[in-house]
Write an enzyme that holds these catalytic residues in place. Sequence first.
Site, short mmCIF file in Angstrom:
data_model
loop_
_atom_site.label_atom_id
_atom_site.label_comp_id
_atom_site.label_asym_id
_atom_site.label_seq_id
_atom_site.Cartn_x
_atom_site.Cartn_y
_atom_site.Cartn_z
N GLU A 67 -3.60 3.85 -5.34
CA GLU A 67 -2.40 4.19 -4.58
C GLU A 67 -2.34 5.71 -4.34
O GLU A 67 -2.60 6.50 -5.26
CB GLU A 67 -1.17 3.73 -5.37
CG GLU A 67 0.17 3.95 -4.70
CD GLU A 67 1.32 3.38 -5.52
OE1 GLU A 67 2.45 3.39 -5.02
OE2 GLU A 67 1.07 2.91 -6.66
N LYS A 138 4.05 0.26 1.45
CA LYS A 138 4.52 -0.40 0.24
C LYS A 138 5.88 -1.02 0.51
O LYS A 138 6.77 -0.37 1.06
CB LYS A 138 4.59 0.62 -0.90
CG LYS A 138 4.83 0.02 -2.29
CD LYS A 138 4.69 1.11 -3.35
CE LYS A 138 4.80 0.58 -4.75
NZ LYS A 138 4.59 1.65 -5.76
N CYS A 194 0.68 -1.77 -5.56
CA CYS A 194 1.25 -1.66 -6.89
C CYS A 194 2.42 -2.60 -7.15
O CYS A 194 2.22 -3.78 -7.41
CB CYS A 194 1.65 -0.20 -7.15
SG CYS A 194 1.82 0.16 -8.93
#
Length: 712
Positions: A67, A138, A194
């Site tokens: 990330e 994200k 994530c």
Amino acid sequence: MSTATTPAGIEAPAGHPHASIYDHGFVRVAAVTLPVALADPATNAQRHLEVLRDLHDQQVGVAVFPELSLTGYSLDDLVMQEPLLDAAEQAVLTMLAASEELMPIIVLGAPLRATDRSRIFNCAVVIHRGRILGITPKQNLPTYREFYERRWFAPGDDADGVPVRLGALDAELTPHGLITVEDVPGLSLYVEICEDMWVPIPPSAEAALAGATVIANLSGSPITIGRAEDRKLMARSASARTQAAYLYAAAGEGESTTDLAWDGQTFVYECGDLLGESERFPTGVRSTIVDVDLDRLVAERRRQNTVDDNRRTHAASLEKFHTSSTTALFAPSARPASSARPATGPLRRHLDRFPFVPDDPARLAQDCYEAYNIQVAGLVRRLTQIGGDKPGGARPVIGVSGGLDSTHALIVCARAMDLLGRDRSEILAYTMPGYATTEHTRSNAQLLVEAIGASFETIDIRPASSQMLKDMGHPFGDGEPVYDVTFENVQAGMRYDYLFRLANHHGGIVVGTGDLSELALGWCTYGVGDHMSHYGVNAGVPKTLIQHLIRWVIAEELFDGPTGQILQAVLDTEISPELIPTAPGQKAQSTEDSIGPYALHDFTLYHVLRRGAGPGRIAYLAHQAWGDREAGLWPAGYADEDKRAYDRAEIKHWLTVFTRRFFANQFKRSALPNAPKVLAGGSLSPRGDWRMPSDAASAAWLAEIARDVPGS
């Protein structure tokens, strides 16, 4: 770098049918962690490229970085600074230009601004051959405990089509975009970041229902005690539920340790199986490089019809997913003919020589415990149902030859009687010597039955067999040494004719001893022969596992020491039907000399029954697994003198034998007696895993062997 390799590590030159993994349904992937220069995108871009050049040389098709890998994750408020964002944008453009000469599809992390500059998104940028294939923001931003991401980033779940700044390029966000690779069938890539993995319904679950087969997760994920196992639990369960591959790369060296620490964990799961993982807390670059089986993913989804049922249930929520772009992994010249593709070397994944027998001793012991108790539980239930749950009730009737199968069936019977509270003497065990029975096996049979405590009797089948052969007009009946299939089957049938009548006479049931491998090959006498029984305890267990079951019984001391010694003597005896007499000095009849090595046949059976693979693919996998005796692991307890390799010619020959026999003998499997399924690898019961017409033709399979399986 950390990689996963096959047991054999067999390599073929470019142009050979076995040269490239990409010709056999695989894609090579890498999950990479690397030292980050915090807030220095230009340096990070160069570090990415150093890694990617090496991955290019290794024929990696998909490479996933952590990330925010171009900036570092632990930037806090610096991520909102224009100099940092300008540098990140330029680093993406640097990677984009350099990617034109690189094979891997690159998945890296960077913060990107919306064109109107009002929002910043935490993005995964997918790059290949000088093109942006997708930009995934994200979707789930943690703002709890140590996380403050909503302070800096906008959530990306509703950002489809939002334009972002990327130099002069027209770029937009694709949170629900799938990337299809035209020249690697089955490869459909989706990216999440994530925290997206940690929510109850992760984006990847819906993406898999929409068709994604490979999920990449770019993660920051600071480390605390126990979190590494939690990550693996999440990824393993995701890959198992969705029948997908899950690639995970976490941030590591170089991230700020002001308040947190980082371990740089990387791993890859496939259908719940861990393909590989790298060292944690590394210094320098670490990668998990493995080969993902795309054909397996497609086959599992096709077979498990509830996956598509689930897709229909969630059809409305899946409408937002779309193919954002397509690409081709190889240069145009390599697409028309697979021979133009460069050689990849051997498979980089664990590949079992014995798919039904785990290499890991602990896993093997667990499998043996479960297999044995499944068999015992099946027999206990059947005996209970017919009045065999009390002394004097229905009795197990079994023929004991001194071979593996009948030995194991006998110790299953013994344990079943123990659980039913019955004396083992109520097991009626018979040895029935024929024309070729050796004193060694007959003696083993008697010693074992007596050690177990079962009732024992010998019935010589030769007089009755001779009379039948004479009545039939068979040459042997007149004293001629003609040992044909009729000669063999008369003996096998006579034994079971006696057993069934003895069961009638004593109020019992015939316990079948034939195993799964024999059923696949049709190596049994149809009807009143070893094909038939009242209940078959071994029909779900392949030959290669039975020997380990007996070893496990010995190791667990389920029977006393003398019994264990006799069981070991059975293990040390070559597999033989003992139906053809042997002259002095001649080699005794060997089952494997007649029908081939069970090691190869069970390998083929697993990949046919559990994976739905064709012979071309099976031959490739078999040579990877069996091409080198010295490479890789062998199951615990496997004797050194039994370890061997098989070349391509042998594999092709025995694969042809298996295919012919498998098709020709379906009529036997269509009439199987009841027996418990034991392995997730499947059974051949017509009421269970396998349904097949008895008169199907094998022509297409044999043609594939002739066309696609090299003999050298």
